[in-house]
Design an enzyme around this catalytic site. Structure first.
Site, short mmCIF file in Angstrom:
data_model
loop_
_atom_site.label_atom_id
_atom_site.label_comp_id
_atom_site.label_asym_id
_atom_site.label_seq_id
_atom_site.Cartn_x
_atom_site.Cartn_y
_atom_site.Cartn_z
CE1 TYR A 130 -26.11 -150.35 64.74
CE2 TYR A 130 -23.89 -151.04 64.09
CZ TYR A 130 -24.97 -151.11 64.96
OH TYR A 130 -24.90 -151.92 66.05
CG ASP A 184 -28.53 -153.40 63.80
OD1 ASP A 184 -29.75 -153.20 63.92
OD2 ASP A 184 -27.89 -154.16 64.55
CD GLU A 241 -21.87 -151.39 67.76
OE1 GLU A 241 -22.24 -151.84 66.67
OE2 GLU A 241 -22.49 -151.59 68.82
#
Ligand code: SF4
Length: 378
Positions: free
Chosen positions: A121, A139, A40
């Site tokens: 996020y 996102d 991520e």
């Protein structure tokens, strides 16, 4: 009537993107969280197809959060080299150290968001994918999909909360990670910005933007502020096949990464004059500009650099004045041994012969400013 969760998850079961961080999820939740965290953080600002190679190499080098936490930051930056946005690598390293000091990964998004470099996020993605917490991970892709499904632009101030509320109302408590990843994949592969492929969309029947025929104009595009262009010069000082490369001091852009020295070009100065001054002021060395090797461009989030590359002839032993460290390395060595930035790579590439370069018998013609011409080491 089935809710959207079912068709979305059914679509995801057969159409999920094959990505290395999704393959063979480990049974150890902390290891799952570590792999999700690395992916991520790498995916912030970078496309998945670019991340794959870096992720695989990074995990080979730092297989666990402890391996990453124990490593010096120089080693982390070296493994990150070329991926750009190096602040992400520093934050990831700091997050690994925080987790290691704590002894266990935080289990919820509310706790994860306090790790360095994690926003709502990333915290939601790690919490839902690694620990199954039913929290949103919104996102840009998810934001676009939800805007179209609901047929309206998210409000400028409260838009993120609207999108999160929509996700919370749909997310299945037992499939939270899959649901979030399904939305991400839908936005990345079907509900794409310009021409959404509604015929392939599992949510087409409930999509209000599609029903109204406005799918291509929702969300409305915001006018981008043009990024200012800064003129800079990079200096190639070569000695016996090796080139001067320096570690860029921090804080600031590209801090901790390596490359040939560079600096801004003052108004009224030429790249050659600036190159000579940069070596004099930065290294206490007298030099003369020999040739301009080309011009490379490099984009950051809020600015762009146009960097003229100037080869100089210099004598004497350099002293580090304002640069953290420097070395003379052959370009291949620099790629292998230090955390060479992507900009540094581009600058060194100006030394490589172009494929369409003229043969030895062909006459070299001078190129206009900004042209790219093969250089050579002396
Ligand atoms: S129907 Fe079209 S616009 Fe609506 S969510 Fe699906 S791909 Fe996006």
């Amino acid at each position: 009537m089935p809710g959207p969760t079912d068709p979305l998850l059914a679509w995801y079961a057969s159409r999920a993107r094959r990505l290395p961080w999704r393959e063979d999820p480990p049974s150890d939740p902390d290891l799952r969280a570590y792999r999700t965290l690395v992916s991520e953080v790498m995916l912030q600002q970078t496309r998945a197809d670019t991340v794959i190679e870096y992720y695989t190499r990074f995990l080979e080098h730092f297989p666990t959060v402890e391996d990453l936490a124990r490593a010096p930051i120089e080693e982390v930056l070296k493994q990150w080299a070329g991926l750009g946005y190096y602040g992400r690598a520093r934050h990831l390293h700091a997050a690994a150290r925080a987790v290691w000091a704590r002894g266990v990964f935080p289990r919820t998004a509310a706790e994860l968001v306090h790790l360095p470099g994690l926003g709502p996020y990333s915290a939601g993605a790690v919490a839902s994918i690694a620990f199954g917490e039913a929290v949103p991970a919104v996102d840009g892709n998810v934001r676009r999909v939800v805007a179209r499904l609901t047929g309206q632009d998210p409000a400028p101030s409260s838009g993120i909360r609207q999108v999160e509320a929509w996700v919370r109302s749909r997310i299945p408590p037992d499939r939270a990670g899959a649901f979030n990843q399904a939305l991400m994949d839908l936005g990345a592969t079907v509900c794409v910005p310009r021409r959404p492929r509604c015929a392939d969309c599992p949510l087409a029947r409930e999509c209000l933007a599609r029903a109204r025929g406005i799918e291509a104009s929702v969300p409305s595009s915001r006018t981008r502020t043009p990024r200012p262009l800064e003129q800079r010069v990079a200096v190639i000082w070569a000695k016996q096949g090796a080139v001067l490369v320096v570690e860029r001091p921090g804080p600031g852009l590209l801090a901790g990464t390596w490359g040939p020295p560079d600096g801004p070009i003052a108004a009224g100065e030429s790249p050659e004059e600036e190159a000579v001054r940069l070596l004099a002021e930065g290294f206490g060395v007298r030099s003369r500009a020999v040739e301009r090797l080309g011009c490379v461009t490099h984009a950051f989030t809020h600015r762009r650099w146009a960097v003229d590359v100037v080869r100089v002839d210099a004598r004497g032993a350099p002293e580090a004045r304002g640069w953290t460290r420097f070395r003379f390395l052959a370009p291949d060595q620099a790629r292998d041994e230090v955390a060479l930035s992507r900009l540094g790579r581009k600058v060194l590439e100006t030394l490589e012969p172009r494929r369409d370069a003229p043969g030895p018998s062909a006459r070299r013609r001078p190129r206009p400013h900004g042209g790219r011409e093969p250089g050579r080491l002396t």
